[in-house]
Design a protein around this motif. Sequence first.
Motif, mmCIF file in Angstrom:
data_model
loop_
_atom_site.group_PDB
_atom_site.id
_atom_site.type_symbol
_atom_site.label_atom_id
_atom_site.label_comp_id
_atom_site.label_asym_id
_atom_site.label_seq_id
_atom_site.Cartn_x
_atom_site.Cartn_y
_atom_site.Cartn_z
ATOM 1 N N TYR A 65 43.086 34.363 53.482
ATOM 2 C CA TYR A 65 43.406 34.461 52.051
ATOM 3 C C TYR A 65 42.241 33.953 51.192
ATOM 4 O O TYR A 65 42.037 34.435 50.072
ATOM 5 C CB TYR A 65 44.703 33.718 51.713
ATOM 6 N N GLU A 66 41.462 32.996 51.716
ATOM 7 C CA GLU A 66 40.297 32.512 50.961
ATOM 8 C C GLU A 66 39.225 33.591 50.875
ATOM 9 O O GLU A 66 38.591 33.761 49.830
ATOM 10 C CB GLU A 66 39.726 31.249 51.606
ATOM 11 N N TRP A 67 39.025 34.333 51.985
ATOM 12 C CA TRP A 67 38.051 35.429 51.949
ATOM 13 C C TRP A 67 38.486 36.496 50.955
ATOM 14 O O TRP A 67 37.650 37.088 50.282
ATOM 15 C CB TRP A 67 37.851 36.030 53.343
ATOM 16 N N ASP A 68 39.801 36.746 50.853
ATOM 17 C CA ASP A 68 40.294 37.718 49.873
ATOM 18 C C ASP A 68 39.880 37.313 48.458
ATOM 19 O O ASP A 68 39.393 38.141 47.685
ATOM 20 C CB ASP A 68 41.825 37.841 49.936
ATOM 21 N N MET A 69 40.067 36.045 48.130
ATOM 22 C CA MET A 69 39.713 35.571 46.787
ATOM 23 C C MET A 69 38.197 35.577 46.577
ATOM 24 O O MET A 69 37.710 35.996 45.529
ATOM 25 C CB MET A 69 40.272 34.165 46.557
ATOM 26 N N ILE A 70 37.458 35.132 47.573
ATOM 27 C CA ILE A 70 36.000 35.064 47.455
ATOM 28 C C ILE A 70 35.415 36.460 47.285
ATOM 29 O O ILE A 70 34.557 36.685 46.423
ATOM 30 C CB ILE A 70 35.395 34.363 48.690
ATOM 31 N N ILE A 71 35.877 37.414 48.090
ATOM 32 C CA ILE A 71 35.295 38.758 48.022
ATOM 33 C C ILE A 71 35.613 39.427 46.690
ATOM 34 O O ILE A 71 34.779 40.149 46.139
ATOM 35 C CB ILE A 71 35.724 39.637 49.222
ATOM 36 N N MET A 72 36.797 39.179 46.122
ATOM 37 C CA MET A 72 37.107 39.755 44.814
ATOM 38 C C MET A 72 36.212 39.155 43.727
ATOM 39 O O MET A 72 35.726 39.859 42.849
ATOM 40 C CB MET A 72 38.583 39.535 44.458
ATOM 41 N N HIS A 73 35.972 37.863 43.818
ATOM 42 C CA HIS A 73 35.084 37.208 42.860
ATOM 43 C C HIS A 73 33.663 37.750 42.995
ATOM 44 O O HIS A 73 33.022 38.106 42.002
ATOM 45 C CB HIS A 73 35.108 35.691 43.087
ATOM 46 N N MET A 74 33.184 37.839 44.219
ATOM 47 C CA MET A 74 31.812 38.303 44.434
ATOM 48 C C MET A 74 31.670 39.788 44.103
ATOM 49 O O MET A 74 30.631 40.225 43.619
ATOM 50 C CB MET A 74 31.368 38.022 45.876
ATOM 51 N N ARG A 75 32.727 40.552 44.334
ATOM 52 C CA ARG A 75 32.674 41.975 43.969
ATOM 53 C C ARG A 75 32.484 42.141 42.471
ATOM 54 O O ARG A 75 31.735 42.997 42.008
ATOM 55 C CB ARG A 75 33.943 42.701 44.414
ATOM 56 N N THR A 76 33.157 41.289 41.710
ATOM 57 C CA THR A 76 33.019 41.321 40.255
ATOM 58 C C THR A 76 31.597 40.963 39.844
ATOM 59 O O THR A 76 31.006 41.618 38.991
ATOM 60 C CB THR A 76 34.014 40.345 39.607
ATOM 61 N N LEU A 77 31.030 39.937 40.478
ATOM 62 C CA LEU A 77 29.679 39.511 40.131
ATOM 63 C C LEU A 77 28.612 40.510 40.578
ATOM 64 O O LEU A 77 27.670 40.794 39.851
ATOM 65 C CB LEU A 77 29.372 38.144 40.754
ATOM 66 N N ALA A 78 28.758 41.026 41.794
ATOM 67 C CA ALA A 78 27.733 41.900 42.365
ATOM 68 C C ALA A 78 27.962 43.375 42.057
ATOM 69 O O ALA A 78 27.070 44.189 42.260
ATOM 70 C CB ALA A 78 27.673 41.707 43.881
ATOM 71 N N ASN A 79 29.178 43.708 41.605
ATOM 72 C CA ASN A 79 29.504 45.081 41.225
ATOM 73 C C ASN A 79 29.277 46.078 42.360
ATOM 74 O O ASN A 79 28.630 47.101 42.198
ATOM 75 C CB ASN A 79 28.711 45.486 39.973
ATOM 76 N N PHE A 80 29.820 45.752 43.552
ATOM 77 C CA PHE A 80 29.697 46.714 44.637
ATOM 78 C C PHE A 80 30.990 47.488 44.825
ATOM 79 O O PHE A 80 32.051 47.054 44.409
ATOM 80 C CB PHE A 80 29.183 46.110 45.948
ATOM 81 N N PRO A 81 30.884 48.678 45.437
ATOM 82 C CA PRO A 81 32.029 49.592 45.541
ATOM 83 C C PRO A 81 33.182 49.040 46.384
ATOM 84 O O PRO A 81 32.977 48.213 47.267
ATOM 85 C CB PRO A 81 31.442 50.835 46.219
ATOM 86 N N GLN A 82 34.386 49.535 46.125
ATOM 87 C CA GLN A 82 35.591 49.093 46.833
ATOM 88 C C GLN A 82 35.484 49.291 48.334
ATOM 89 O O GLN A 82 35.874 48.419 49.101
ATOM 90 C CB GLN A 82 36.829 49.811 46.284
ATOM 91 N N GLU A 83 34.958 50.426 48.783
ATOM 92 C CA GLU A 83 34.858 50.657 50.232
ATOM 93 C C GLU A 83 33.923 49.643 50.881
ATOM 94 O O GLU A 83 34.194 49.155 51.972
ATOM 95 C CB GLU A 83 34.382 52.073 50.542
#
Length: 95
Positions: A65-83
Amino acid sequence: MKKIFVAIALAALVIGSAGARASAQDQDNMTPAEHKRLFREGAKLWPIYCNTCHNARPGSEKAPYEWDMIIMHMRTLANFPQEDTQAILEYLKAR
């Protein structure tokens, strides 16, 4: 200005948590072959997106569950695609 930042942060959190729930449901419906494909893809993407700023750490360092939160945060910062997000998450959770 501070209120605008808080509003944007809350919106990102809501959007991110909805994406995390959808991502978790998608992962539950995947075949073992799909998990392996995503793991391999995540292993290739991790150095591109993550290693430029972060040292390699074992995936077991964090709970899933921590990786889920971290990856969503980092996805927002790094702007990488969902896949790519799903592949990196699969890689981190399986290590």
